[in-house]
Design a protein around this motif. Structure first.
Motif, short mmCIF file in Angstrom:
data_model
loop_
_atom_site.label_atom_id
_atom_site.label_comp_id
_atom_site.label_asym_id
_atom_site.label_seq_id
_atom_site.Cartn_x
_atom_site.Cartn_y
_atom_site.Cartn_z
N GLN A 136 -77.26 -6.73 -35.95
CA GLN A 136 -76.74 -8.09 -35.74
C GLN A 136 -75.35 -8.04 -35.10
N GLN A 159 -74.36 -9.44 -31.48
CA GLN A 159 -73.38 -10.54 -31.41
C GLN A 159 -72.05 -10.09 -30.79
N TYR A 193 -67.55 -11.46 -31.63
CA TYR A 193 -67.43 -12.55 -30.65
C TYR A 193 -68.08 -12.15 -29.35
N LEU A 242 -77.98 -19.88 -28.94
CA LEU A 242 -77.40 -21.01 -29.69
C LEU A 242 -78.14 -22.32 -29.40
N LYS A 289 -68.72 -17.44 -28.42
CA LYS A 289 -69.53 -17.50 -29.65
C LYS A 289 -68.88 -16.57 -30.66
N SER A 349 -69.26 -15.05 -34.55
CA SER A 349 -70.28 -14.92 -35.60
C SER A 349 -69.74 -14.15 -36.79
N THR A 391 -73.18 -25.02 -33.94
CA THR A 391 -73.37 -23.90 -34.87
C THR A 391 -74.84 -23.53 -34.92
N ASP A 435 -77.38 -20.76 -37.55
CA ASP A 435 -77.30 -19.75 -38.60
C ASP A 435 -78.68 -19.14 -38.87
N SER A 491 -76.49 -14.36 -40.79
CA SER A 491 -75.35 -14.61 -39.89
C SER A 491 -75.13 -16.10 -39.70
N SER A 533 -73.15 -18.44 -36.69
CA SER A 533 -72.42 -18.39 -35.43
C SER A 533 -71.92 -19.77 -35.08
#
Ligand code: ASP
Ligand code: MG
Length: 404
Positions: free
Chosen positions: A207, A211, A268, A301, A340, A342, A372, A374, A378, A380
């Motif tokens: 993850q 991310q 990020y 997103l 972004k 997270s 947002t 999720d 996580s 984000s």
């Protein structure tokens, strides 16, 4: 046979001095009765003579649109030079090392040049060397097709080579040596009190990597996870233990740090744009996404509401995305300069109040939340790029990551 795969990244093989540190790490494994299989990346970084980016630049200066097949031939040279130099260094120090290209090490891939996938590994050549007391030094990042074509595995692919070999050889451990002392709770350039994690789960590190964290290739983690082989990320330049990546899930280990913490890291991704599409038909949402897929634009997103769809794309694709949708009659708004941010953590599953803390941290710092999304592990948020660092720092603080 107790096998350990030791992978050394570009900065770990860049100069004669650091190559001596690599020799020490290999000697240490041997002293512990482990049989090392060494994997190397190309030497150095962009600008260094034999680094991958330098080699790409060389061939692209002859032709900006160099074919993928020829690009692979050039890129393979970086790891070959590095492996030959490292092998010579080891031999000079009395270690019976033998250099192997990806193909010589039995790594067979598909023919998707520049992004090849490993189809199988014939472990016989490496096992033969190990049985004879030799230390194989394998070129990372490359393989060969069944027809003998050279291929590369995608940028950062030496990690993948290490994991795939670890899996095929049933290694006890895969060590990824780099120039940082492990996986951190945040990018230390943004958060001054970011900490090295002792331990992290495969899922969390995947993850983090997806991310935006850059420390290990997610594909390498996925391969190690399938075979349940522990991975360690550590520095060539010190003796710190590094970060152990393993299979720890909630409740498994009776209260160790991994299981108790809610969050593990903050990451990020900068340079993304938000696209808002007004929709008036019930069937519109799937058409929007089908259009993006047909244009080869990946979306992230995603929020779908009656009358409006929001998603993000890489900034350089934002205009293409908007134009394509407008051509189909949609009303589109684009917001550039977004990031972004997270928070990732296997421990947030089923814990109430995590989203509340997340939003509170941002609100108290006057950070505007644009969107947002999720999952179980996580959360984000999309923020303005100018507020990215503030967001990362606020969330790192809120989830007490400096105290890990
Ligand atoms: N040398 C390759 C690259 O720069 C592979 C690697 O370093 O993992 O992408
Ligand atoms: Mg790398």
């Amino acid at each position: 046979m107790r096998i350990i795969v030791q992978k050394f990244g570009g900065t770990s093989v860049a100069s004669p001095e650091v190559r001596q540190l690599v020799v020490k790490k290999i000697q240490k494994a041997k002293e512990q009765d482990l049989q090392p299989v060494v994997v190397v990346s190309a030497m150095g970084r962009k600008g260094d003579s034999y680094a991958t980016d330098t080699l790409i630049g060389l061939v692209r200066s002859a032709n900006k649109h160099t074919a993928a097949r020829e690009l692979d031939q050039v890129m393979c040279c970086g790891e070959m030079i590095s492996a030959a130099v490292m092998t010579a260094t080891l031999q000079e120090r009395g270690i019976e090392a033998v250099m192997l290209t990806g193909g010589q090490a039995g790594i067979i891939t598909d023919a998707n040049f520049n992004h090849a996938r490993i189809l199988k590994i014939d472990s016989a050549p490496i096992l033969r060397l190990l049985k004879n007391g030799k230390t194989p030094v394998v070129c990372g990042f490359q393989g060969v097709t069944a027809d003998g074509e050279l291929t590369t595995l995608g940028r950062g692919g030496s990690d993948t080579t290490a994991s795939a070999l670890g899996g095929a050889l049933n290694a006890e451990m895969i060590e990824i040596y780099t120039d940082v002392a492990g996986i951190m709770t945040a990018d230390p350039r943004l958060v001054s009190n970011a900490k090295i994690l002792d331990c992290i789960s495969y899922g969390e590190v995947c993850q983090l990597a997806h991310q935006g964290a850059k420390v290990i290739h997610p594909r390498a983690v996925e391969i190690a996870m399938q075979k349940n082989i522990p991975l360690v990320v550590k520095s060539t330049f010190c003796d710190e233990p590094g970060t152990l990546i393993t299979n720890v899930s909630k409740g498994d280990s009776g209260g160790t740090s991994v299981t108790d913490r809610i969050a593990t890291g903050v990451t990020y991704l900068a340079n993304i744009a938000q696209i808002k599409v007004s929709t008036h038909h019930t069937d519109a949402s799937y058409k929007v996404f089908k259009t993006m897929a047909a244009s080869n634009i990946s979306v992230d997103l995603i929020n779908v509401h009656p009358g409006q769809i929001m998603f993000t794309v890489a900034e350089e694709l934002a205009d293409k995305a908007a134009e394509t949708l407008r051509a189909l009659g949609y009303e589109v708004e684009t917001l550039y300069d977004c990031a972004k941010v997270s928070v990732v953590g296997g421990g947030m599953r089923e814990v109430p109040g995590v989203m509340a803390s997340f939003v509170e941290a941002l609100s108290l710092n006057d950070i505007q939340i644009l969107q947002t999304v999720d999952s179980h592990t996580s959360i984000s948020v999309l923020v303005k790029k100018s507020e990215m660092q503030k967001s990362v720092t606020a969330l790192h603080e809120k989830f007490s990551l400096a105290a890990i």
